[in-house]
Design a protein around this motif. Structure first.
Motif, PDB file in Angstrom:
ATOM      1  N   LEU A  10       0.947  -1.280  -0.020  1.00 35.94           N
ATOM      2  CA  LEU A  10      -0.102  -0.072   0.048  1.00 35.94           C
ATOM      3  C   LEU A  10       1.048   1.266  -0.106  1.00 35.94           C
ATOM      4  O   LEU A  10       1.601   1.316   0.836  1.00 35.94           O
ATOM      5  CB  LEU A  10      -1.115   0.096   1.343  1.00 35.94           C
ATOM      6  CG  LEU A  10      -1.937   1.260   1.330  1.00 35.94           C
ATOM      7  CD1 LEU A  10      -2.845   1.253   0.103  1.00 35.94           C
ATOM      8  CD2 LEU A  10      -2.653   1.099   2.717  1.00 35.94           C
ATOM      9  N   VAL A  11       0.697   1.934  -1.175  1.00 39.60           N
ATOM     10  CA  VAL A  11       1.557   3.170  -0.992  1.00 39.60           C
ATOM     11  C   VAL A  11       0.725   4.461  -1.085  1.00 39.60           C
ATOM     12  O   VAL A  11      -0.369   4.615  -1.995  1.00 39.60           O
ATOM     13  CB  VAL A  11       2.422   3.373  -2.462  1.00 39.60           C
ATOM     14  CG1 VAL A  11       3.226   4.508  -2.613  1.00 39.60           C
ATOM     15  CG2 VAL A  11       3.336   2.039  -2.576  1.00 39.60           C
ATOM     16  N   ILE A  12       0.705   5.416  -0.348  1.00 38.22           N
ATOM     17  CA  ILE A  12      -0.133   6.528   0.017  1.00 38.22           C
ATOM     18  C   ILE A  12       0.811   7.719  -0.317  1.00 38.22           C
ATOM     19  O   ILE A  12       1.593   7.913   0.346  1.00 38.22           O
ATOM     20  CB  ILE A  12      -0.864   6.488   1.484  1.00 38.22           C
ATOM     21  CG1 ILE A  12      -1.502   5.109   1.527  1.00 38.22           C
ATOM     22  CG2 ILE A  12      -1.628   7.771   1.447  1.00 38.22           C
ATOM     23  CD1 ILE A  12      -2.060   4.853   2.949  1.00 38.22           C
ATOM     24  N   GLY A  13       0.196   8.700  -1.242  1.00 41.10           N
ATOM     25  CA  GLY A  13       0.665   9.978  -1.292  1.00 41.10           C
ATOM     26  C   GLY A  13      -0.007  11.035  -0.823  1.00 41.10           C
ATOM     27  O   GLY A  13      -1.047  10.871  -0.569  1.00 41.10           O
ATOM     28  N   PHE A  14       0.696  12.148  -0.847  1.00 43.19           N
ATOM     29  CA  PHE A  14       0.005  13.472  -0.311  1.00 43.19           C
ATOM     30  C   PHE A  14      -0.197  14.051  -1.237  1.00 43.19           C
ATOM     31  O   PHE A  14       0.744  14.519  -2.416  1.00 43.19           O
ATOM     32  CB  PHE A  14       0.656  13.914   1.053  1.00 43.19           C
ATOM     33  CG  PHE A  14       0.004  13.406   2.207  1.00 43.19           C
ATOM     34  CD1 PHE A  14       0.234  12.379   2.576  1.00 43.19           C
ATOM     35  CD2 PHE A  14      -0.692  14.280   2.978  1.00 43.19           C
ATOM     36  CE1 PHE A  14      -0.292  11.746   3.801  1.00 43.19           C
ATOM     37  CE2 PHE A  14      -1.265  13.858   4.069  1.00 43.19           C
ATOM     38  CZ  PHE A  14      -1.127  12.469   4.592  1.00 43.19           C
ATOM     39  N   ALA A  15      -1.100  15.233  -1.342  1.00 40.37           N
ATOM     40  CA  ALA A  15      -0.817  16.282  -2.528  1.00 40.37           C
ATOM     41  C   ALA A  15      -1.399  17.676  -1.755  1.00 40.37           C
ATOM     42  O   ALA A  15      -2.279  17.552  -1.016  1.00 40.37           O
ATOM     43  CB  ALA A  15      -2.002  16.031  -3.493  1.00 40.37           C
ATOM     44  N   ALA A  16      -0.333  18.580  -2.078  1.00 44.06           N
ATOM     45  CA  ALA A  16      -0.552  19.968  -1.365  1.00 44.06           C
ATOM     46  C   ALA A  16      -1.113  20.898  -2.523  1.00 44.06           C
ATOM     47  O   ALA A  16      -0.187  21.332  -3.398  1.00 44.06           O
ATOM     48  CB  ALA A  16       0.257  20.464  -0.621  1.00 44.06           C
ATOM     49  N   GLU A  17      -2.405  21.363  -2.677  1.00 43.83           N
ATOM     50  CA  GLU A  17      -2.733  21.819  -3.853  1.00 43.83           C
ATOM     51  C   GLU A  17      -3.324  23.259  -3.312  1.00 43.83           C
ATOM     52  O   GLU A  17      -3.666  23.659  -2.262  1.00 43.83           O
ATOM     53  CB  GLU A  17      -3.948  21.038  -4.431  1.00 43.83           C
ATOM     54  CG  GLU A  17      -3.394  19.764  -4.881  1.00 43.83           C
ATOM     55  CD  GLU A  17      -2.499  19.595  -6.090  1.00 43.83           C
ATOM     56  OE1 GLU A  17      -2.401  20.805  -6.573  1.00 43.83           O
ATOM     57  OE2 GLU A  17      -1.961  18.534  -6.142  1.00 43.83           O
ATOM     58  N   THR A  18      -3.285  24.154  -4.500  1.00 39.25           N
ATOM     59  CA  THR A  18      -3.912  25.487  -3.990  1.00 39.25           C
ATOM     60  C   THR A  18      -5.228  25.812  -4.942  1.00 39.25           C
ATOM     61  O   THR A  18      -5.522  26.970  -5.066  1.00 39.25           O
ATOM     62  CB  THR A  18      -2.837  26.654  -4.586  1.00 39.25           C
ATOM     63  OG1 THR A  18      -2.409  26.496  -5.677  1.00 39.25           O
ATOM     64  CG2 THR A  18      -1.973  26.735  -3.288  1.00 39.25           C
TER      65      THR A  18
END
Lengths: 245, 245
Positions: A163-171
């Motif tokens: 299980l690979v989980i990424g994060f996204a920081a978006e505007t």
């Protein structure tokens, strides 16, 4: 050996329930987890660097929550002001390249959560001497792409975490961008948040996230970063009981 | 009113020696001092910024030492992990332009000590949205010169502090560069240190400085930053008793 000791400790705890103690809730006992957290610092010269506003609070909270559920956790963290979370083996790094090397050294793992705000770019041709104002006008910093840690860990192969989980920081357009990012990186889940000016996600105590999986996006209510960490750890544990898409 | 209260307190203490207390050593009583400390952070976009490795320890130590000698101190500081020094009015800023505005608001003062590691450059055309990897290759950051706070405070005029002290962080030929910097900026003294890779001046507890005045350079032995602050404050007090060049 720290990881082994932790794993052994929880394995033992799971196998020997004691009547006089509440049974620990350790559904991730026996699982190995890798969590990245914090910013990276990319040097310009001996005194200057490019940084970002990540405090590491969310990544550290996830690492602590996974450890609490019995996982053997390696936390690879950029510079933060936070104490090491209890029960985690912590590896301190500064740059994106150092973070990648530390992640690869932690493999194999069952779970990888890439919560760090890794610099997309570093400065090409870092100077060994302090750049000086020499009357020739300001220098121009030419940047070069950093390794993509999330995409690297997501690559299919014998060492790919289950299980690979990424994060996204978006505007802006958070769900749309994060859904596209999930497909592009090849990870399983994306936890997306909005870091627009005016929100206080970076550095703040609370977080408002969407969790994007193959079956769609789930909006979580605004809650403390500790609570986001706990809920994500429970979702991960549930996934290993009954795999979700 | 904090500054007035401090000044009043020390003025009173100086005028009313008490037999049962040791007389406070307050040679700077009645003097106003401005100290800058720490790094500046120059934004690239809402999440990224350019920083430097200044911890603020030296500037904070100087501010505290000046206050201990009776000066009314305004400390203008970039982001640090340090507590506010006792007896100082602290103004928190992030960028060089904010630091300059805070310094100008603190005038008139008798003493200005510019210990902050102010960014020489900021990013031209800061983005309101997070810069994204769009496949077009890494962006190039074009920089533009920041205001020169030390040179601005050193300019002759009715508001020029009687004593303006700058810092120089060099990576080689420390005395030669700092002597040239003193002339170029128009300040009275320069405190110069070596921040080469391999020394730990930035972030460390100790400092090895040269103090450059019109009459030459004086090498101080390596000592704690608190001790450098105390010795510099005493040198400043001595200067106001018997002006040095």
């Amino acid at each position: 050996e720290i990881i082994d000791a932790i794993a052994a400790h929880f394995a033992e705890a799971a196998h020997k329930p004691q009547a006089d103690k509440p049974q620990a809730h350790t559904p991730l006992s026996g699982k190995r987890a890798l969590v990245t957290s914090g910013p990276t610092h990319e040097p310009i010269d001996p005194v200057r660097y490019i940084a970002n506003r990540s405090s590491g609070k969310q990544g550290h909270a996830i690492a602590e929550a996974l450890a609490r559920l019995g996982a053997a956790v390696t936390l690879v963290s950029g510079p933060t002001r936070l104490p090491d979370p209890p029960g985690c083996a912590v590896v301190a790094i500064e740059t994106a390249r150092e973070m990648l090397a530390a992640c690869e050294a932690a493999l194999p793992v069952d779970i990888a959560v890439c919560a760090a705000a890794v610099a997309d770019w570093r400065v090409a041709g870092t100077s060994d001497r302090k750049l000086k104002k020499d009357g020739g006008g300001p220098p121009s910093l030419s940047l070069t792409e950093n390794p993509d840690i999330l995409a690297t860990l997501s690559q299919a192969g014998p060492r790919r975490p289950a299980l690979v989980i990424g994060f996204a920081a978006e505007t802006g357009d958070v769900v749309a961008y994060a859904t596209a990012k999930r497909a592009r990186k090849g990870c399983d889940w994306i936890v997306a948040n909005d870091v627009s000016l005016g929100t206080t996600t970076f550095g703040g105590a609370d977080n408002t996230v969407h969790v994007i999986r193959a079956d769609g996006a789930e909006a979580w209510p605004t809650m403390g970063k500790d609570a986001v960490g706990a809920r994500l750890a429970e979702a991960i544990a549930a996934h290993f009981q009954t795999p979700t898409p």
